[in-house]
Design an enzyme around this catalytic site. Sequence first.
Site, PDB file in Angstrom:
ATOM      1  N   ASP A   1      -0.818 136.689 -23.368  1.00  0.00           N
ATOM      2  CA  ASP A   1      -0.461 137.976 -23.945  1.00  0.00           C
ATOM      3  C   ASP A   1       0.857 138.355 -23.305  1.00  0.00           C
ATOM      4  OD1 ASP A   1      -1.117 140.108 -25.768  1.00  0.00           O
ATOM      5  OD2 ASP A   1      -1.274 141.394 -24.011  1.00  0.00           O
TER       6      ASP A   1
ATOM      7  N   PHE B   1      11.536 134.389 -31.345  1.00  0.00           N
ATOM      8  CA  PHE B   1      10.765 135.300 -32.197  1.00  0.00           C
ATOM      9  C   PHE B   1      10.593 136.610 -31.450  1.00  0.00           C
ATOM     10  CE2 PHE B   1       8.001 132.525 -29.775  1.00  0.00           C
ATOM     11  CZ  PHE B   1       7.068 133.373 -29.206  1.00  0.00           C
TER      12      PHE B   1
ATOM     13  N   LYS C   1      15.579 128.209 -23.039  1.00  0.00           N
ATOM     14  CA  LYS C   1      14.630 129.313 -22.927  1.00  0.00           C
ATOM     15  C   LYS C   1      13.413 128.924 -22.094  1.00  0.00           C
ATOM     16  CE  LYS C   1      11.819 132.491 -25.656  1.00  0.00           C
ATOM     17  NZ  LYS C   1      11.272 132.824 -26.988  1.00  0.00           N
TER      18      LYS C   1
ATOM     19  N   PRO D   1       3.005 128.803 -34.316  1.00  0.00           N
ATOM     20  CA  PRO D   1       3.381 127.419 -33.999  1.00  0.00           C
ATOM     21  C   PRO D   1       4.443 127.322 -32.913  1.00  0.00           C
ATOM     22  CG  PRO D   1       4.283 128.087 -36.127  1.00  0.00           C
ATOM     23  CD  PRO D   1       3.334 129.169 -35.706  1.00  0.00           C
TER      24      PRO D   1
END
EC number: 3.6.1.66
Length: 206
Positions: free
Chosen positions: A72, A155, A178, A10
């Site tokens: 990716d 994360f 960020k 999410p």
Amino acid sequence: MKILVASRNPKKLAELSRVLESSGVSGVELVSLTDVPEYEEVPETGASFEDNALIKAREGVKHTGLACVADDSGLAVDALNWMPGVLSARWSGRHGDDAANTALLLAQLSDIPDERRGAAFVSACALVTPEGEEVVVEGRWKGSIARIPAGQNGFGYDPIFVPRGGLRTAAELTPEEKDAVSHRGRALAALLPMLRNLVNLGRTAP
């Protein structure tokens, strides 16, 4: 129009949503893999981030008929010959175990002096449409590896990545801070013209 984001994370969906909103792109409903009928995901067997992003985006279009954005990304550490690279998410052996991946990386760098702890986050973002159009863009975020994790945001390896010229880890930055400088934020920004064009053309899935 609906656009599939080929991820179950999410936070990745929220990141793209913020980028679209801040850039004035409207009329887009982002859906994730959890929002569509489940299909068997193809293993990420590509030799590069670009290869894997395209693999995921093509599969998303094939199984849903929606235009698909896939990324990716990973961490390239200078002292480890730019590894973990495409193995970043499963560096410790288990896919998506952030704590184990981070702990292993810190252990591998335990004897590396600060001046040799350079690293970069790399993100490849692919957009594939039902009409067969494909584009892949890349973003990089240079910095270094801290000795201990810090921060609760983000994360992956964010708690041990210190952006170049900064004093805080990526996990200590706000989402907006960020987005403005991160590898994925830069890649998504490069993808924006294509996304905007897609929305303006009003292409819809079957």
